[in-house]
Enzyme design. Structure first.
Site, PDB file in Angstrom:
ATOM      1  CB  SER A 155      -1.059  -0.087   1.189  1.00 57.43           C
ATOM      2  OG  SER A 155      -2.030   0.835   1.232  1.00 57.43           O
ATOM      3  CG  ASP A 251      -7.279  -1.902  -3.208  1.00 51.77           C
ATOM      4  OD1 ASP A 251      -7.462  -0.765  -2.962  1.00 51.77           O
ATOM      5  OD2 ASP A 251      -6.032  -2.256  -3.134  1.00 51.77           O
ATOM      6  CG  HIS A 281      -6.295  -1.695   0.141  1.00 56.02           C
ATOM      7  ND1 HIS A 281      -5.136  -1.180  -0.811  1.00 56.02           N
ATOM      8  CD2 HIS A 281      -5.647  -1.136   1.259  1.00 56.02           C
ATOM      9  CE1 HIS A 281      -4.160  -0.622  -0.369  1.00 56.02           C
ATOM     10  NE2 HIS A 281      -4.337  -0.366   1.016  1.00 56.02           N
TER      11      HIS A 281
END
Length: 308
Positions: A155, A251, A281
């Site tokens: 991320s 996501d 996610h």
């Protein structure tokens, strides 16, 4: 078809279990930073249970005075190591919340994984966190001497890992990069931002707030590859070491990875890209309950051996 209709059976079961165990939870991005961080720490530390047992675990002081946490798997050859940058919207989480991730990656790759804490936004905005990452990278020889190093992150940590490689500009680059559902652009009208705007999990509005925390609301994010690596010049992307990228299908950031992978391919590179179906996610944090997470680490480990 809605985003929730795309959830894999296992992913839906995990989300249902979390809802049952935790009950209604506030949005951490709407809380004061200390409260949001405490919530993120509590919700993420559960994933450290049940991870692979390491041959050795070390805490080492880095050259710049911070702590590095070293996870050395069984069968380590002594040749390689991976510096792992944790995610959390540049504002939340820590080496402690990603201990499980480090263990799973170390086992899958067959190489030690090193985690650390960097300064977090909004108190420390860009480029503070990136500078901390670069500082740890520069002093990596003092953590595990004599290794050939790669870099990894999830991320916002994948964003920082990419930004590190671009900032190094061909000098002292890692051997490879393993990047999981990263933030590479700030286009809130991308296909996935539109399709997964309301989650489940990460939402478009949360990402807008994360960006505001990290850069302030008025920054020109698209002009600086340190913020949006997908917008780096062709020559800079072409000069990167071999990469492995993955993305979660459900996501808002999925298009970031898909577009970056397509651009790298158009440059003639052979980087590997995996789209993991039916997951949200942050799914790689969920190895305790989610088989797709365990499999994603296996894929990353296989890619690591192929490209190093």
């Amino acid at each position: 078809m809605s985003a929730s209709d795309l959830l894999a059976t296992e992913m839906r079961a995990v989300l249902d279990r979390l809802a049952t165990e935790d009950g209604p939870q506030p949005d951490p991005t709407l809380l004061p930073p200390a409260e949001g961080r405490a919530l993120a720490e509590a919700s993420n530390r559960r994933w450290n249970r049940g991870g692979p047992v390491m041959a050795r675990e070390l805490i080492v002081e880095t050259a710049d005075g911070r702590r590095a946490y070293v996870y050395i798997p069984q069968g380590d050859s002594g040749a390689q190591a991976i510096l792992y940058v944790h995610g959390g919207g540049w504002s939340y989480c820590s080496a402690a919340t990603h201990e499980g991730a480090a263990r799973w990656l170390a086992e899958a790759a067959g190489a030690p994984v090193v985690t650390f804490d960097y300064r977090l936004a909004p108190e420390h905005r860009y480029p503070a966190g990136l500078e901390d990452c670069l500082s740890v990278w520069a002093g990596r020889e003092g953590i595990l001497p004599g290794r050939i190093w790669s870099v990894s992150g999830d991320s916002a940590g994948a964003n920082l890992a990419m930004a590190m490689m671009l900032r190094l500009d061909g000098r002292d680059l890692p051997q490879s990069g393993l990047l999981f559902y990263g933030v590479y652009d700030a286009d809130f009208d991308s296909p996935s931002y539109r399709a997964i705007a309301e989650g489940p999990g990460l939402t478009r509005d949360k990402m807008r707030r994360y960006w505001d925390f990290y850069t302030g609301p008025d920054a020109d994010r698209l002009a600086d590859p340190g913020l949006t690596p997908a917008n780096a010049p062709d020559a800079a992307l072409a000069a990167l070491p071999p990469l492995y990228l993955n993305a979660a299908e459900i996501d808002p950031l999925c298009s970031d990875s898909e577009r970056l992978a397509a651009r790298l391919h158009a440059l003639g590179r052979k980087d590997r890209f995996d789209l993991i179906a039916g997951v949200v996610h942050g799914f790689m944090q969920m190895s305790l309950w989610l088989p797709q997470s365990v499999d994603a680490y296996r894929r990353a480990g296989d890619a690591f051996r192929d490209i190093t």
